[in-house]
Design an enzyme around this catalytic site. Structure first.
Site, PDB file in Angstrom:
ATOM      1  N   VAL A 135     -44.417 -53.049  13.474  1.00 51.03           N
ATOM      2  CA  VAL A 135     -44.519 -51.521  13.822  1.00 51.03           C
ATOM      3  C   VAL A 135     -43.689 -50.806  12.706  1.00 51.03           C
ATOM      4  CG1 VAL A 135     -43.480 -49.776  15.085  1.00 51.03           C
ATOM      5  CG2 VAL A 135     -44.165 -51.975  16.324  1.00 51.03           C
ATOM      6  N   ASP A 136     -44.724 -50.115  11.870  1.00 55.53           N
ATOM      7  CA  ASP A 136     -44.338 -49.100  10.846  1.00 55.53           C
ATOM      8  C   ASP A 136     -43.743 -50.075   9.600  1.00 55.53           C
ATOM      9  OD1 ASP A 136     -45.168 -46.891  12.332  1.00 55.53           O
ATOM     10  OD2 ASP A 136     -43.220 -46.992  13.258  1.00 55.53           O
ATOM     11  N   MET A 176     -51.140 -43.928  20.000  1.00 55.90           N
ATOM     12  CA  MET A 176     -49.812 -44.276  20.461  1.00 55.90           C
ATOM     13  C   MET A 176     -50.238 -45.812  21.036  1.00 55.90           C
ATOM     14  SD  MET A 176     -48.323 -42.008  20.040  1.00 55.90           S
ATOM     15  CE  MET A 176     -46.693 -42.465  20.636  1.00 55.90           C
ATOM     16  N   HIS A 201     -46.150 -41.479   9.062  1.00 50.17           N
ATOM     17  CA  HIS A 201     -45.037 -41.573  10.201  1.00 50.17           C
ATOM     18  C   HIS A 201     -43.878 -40.679   9.687  1.00 50.17           C
ATOM     19  CE1 HIS A 201     -42.314 -43.657  12.678  1.00 50.17           C
ATOM     20  NE2 HIS A 201     -41.263 -43.555  11.853  1.00 50.17           N
ATOM     21  N   GLU A 208     -46.065 -34.282   6.448  1.00 48.21           N
ATOM     22  CA  GLU A 208     -47.249 -34.989   6.665  1.00 48.21           C
ATOM     23  C   GLU A 208     -48.657 -34.615   6.410  1.00 48.21           C
ATOM     24  OE1 GLU A 208     -46.853 -36.791  10.799  1.00 48.21           O
ATOM     25  OE2 GLU A 208     -45.013 -36.057  10.868  1.00 48.21           O
ATOM     26  N   ASN A 222     -51.162 -45.183   8.454  1.00 46.39           N
ATOM     27  CA  ASN A 222     -50.680 -44.458   9.130  1.00 46.39           C
ATOM     28  C   ASN A 222     -49.783 -43.654   8.459  1.00 46.39           C
ATOM     29  OD1 ASN A 222     -49.841 -43.710  11.924  1.00 46.39           O
ATOM     30  ND2 ASN A 222     -47.879 -45.084  11.659  1.00 46.39           N
TER      31      ASN A 222
HETATM   32  C1  GRF Z   1     -47.191 -37.170  13.874  1.00 43.96           C
HETATM   33  O1  GRF Z   1     -45.492 -36.774  13.881  1.00 43.96           O
HETATM   34  C2  GRF Z   1     -47.166 -38.539  13.277  1.00 43.96           C
HETATM   35  O2  GRF Z   1     -46.346 -38.693  12.451  1.00 43.96           O
HETATM   36  C3  GRF Z   1     -46.806 -39.294  14.595  1.00 43.96           C
HETATM   37  O3  GRF Z   1     -47.258 -38.748  15.747  1.00 43.96           O
HETATM   38  C4  GRF Z   1     -47.481 -37.188  15.540  1.00 43.96           C
HETATM   39  C5  GRF Z   1     -48.938 -36.852  15.403  1.00 43.96           C
HETATM   40  O4  GRF Z   1     -49.249 -35.737  15.388  1.00 43.96           O
HETATM   41  N1  GRF Z   1     -47.327 -40.482  14.403  1.00 43.96           N
HETATM   42  P1  GRF Z   1     -50.904 -34.979  15.394  1.00 43.96           P
HETATM   43  O5  GRF Z   1     -51.503 -35.726  16.528  1.00 43.96           O
HETATM   44  O6  GRF Z   1     -51.337 -35.666  14.388  1.00 43.96           O
HETATM   45  O7  GRF Z   1     -50.581 -33.384  15.511  1.00 43.96           O
END
Ligand code: GRF
Length: 189
Positions: free
Chosen positions: A142-143, A88, A107, A172, A105
């Site tokens: 950012v992204d 974060m 997203h 993801e 990263n």
């Molecule tokens: C995920 O949704 C990721 O895409 C976003 O934050 C969340 C992290 O989840 N950036 P975790 O800590 O990997 O479970």
């Protein structure tokens, strides 16, 4: 085999997916997990997998000083690729340049749509029929970095932020290890 450093602030399910991916892809190994949050679930997951896991708090540190701590730890563990997994903090251009290797990263949207926070909520508010997940290289925006892999996820009429987030999270977990494997092997476009 590339040595990977994972930066995580929260629950750590993407870290878990990257660890699981090691048995499918022999191109990388998670060599270090760093969190800026002492209570992050990611640290517990790292320790359970017997990986070095360290806390580098950002509170009370200047941004540059905190990034220097991170850079030092990455160098000490011979990290060649960094993966952000629910990290974060936005990294400065100085950090990205001085690390020198790829930084990835994941997203929870099909970038370039819905960058930043609450991507799933943004998708629902926009009324899109499809959203998804993106693995991308990190630049100083950012992204905004180059896209490595994406998986679409259909938005259902009765989706809430929670249900949509849960389905996107599954995507993801599928694409992050695959995207990392591509970068670790010097592939990907
Ligand atoms: C995920 O949704 C990721 O895409 C976003 O934050 C969340 C992290 O989840 N950036 P975790 O800590 O990997 O479970």
């Amino acid at each position: 085999m590339k040595r990977v450093g994972v930066l995580a602030s929260g629950r750590g399910s993407n870290l878990e997916a990257l660890l699981r991916g090691e048995s499918e892809f022999d191109s990388y190994r998670v060599a270090l997990v760093i969190s800026n949050v002492e209570t992050a679930g990611a640290l517990t997951i790292a320790r359970a997998a017997a990986r070095p896991a360290i806390v580098l708090p950002h509170r009370g540190r200047e941004r540059e000083a905190h990034e220097a701590d991170v850079r030092e730890a990455l160098a000490a563990h011979g990290v060649e690729i960094v993966c952000l997994a629910g990290y974060m903090r936005v990294l400065t251009a100085g950090f990205i340049v001085s690390f020198g290797g790829p930084i990835l990263n994941v997203h929870p949207s099909l970038l370039p749509s819905f960058p930043g926070m609450h991507a799933q909520r943004q998708a629902l508010a926009a009324g899109v029929r499809w959203s998804g997940a993106t693995v991308h290289l990190v630049d100083s925006g950012v992204d905004t970095g180059r896209i490595v892999l994406q998986e679409p996820v259909e938005v259902m009429g009765d989706d809430t932020e929670e249900t949509l987030s849960a389905r996107i999270l599954e995507a993801e977990h599928r694409i992050y290890p695959r995207g990392l494997d591509l970068i670790a092997r010097g592939e990907g476009r």
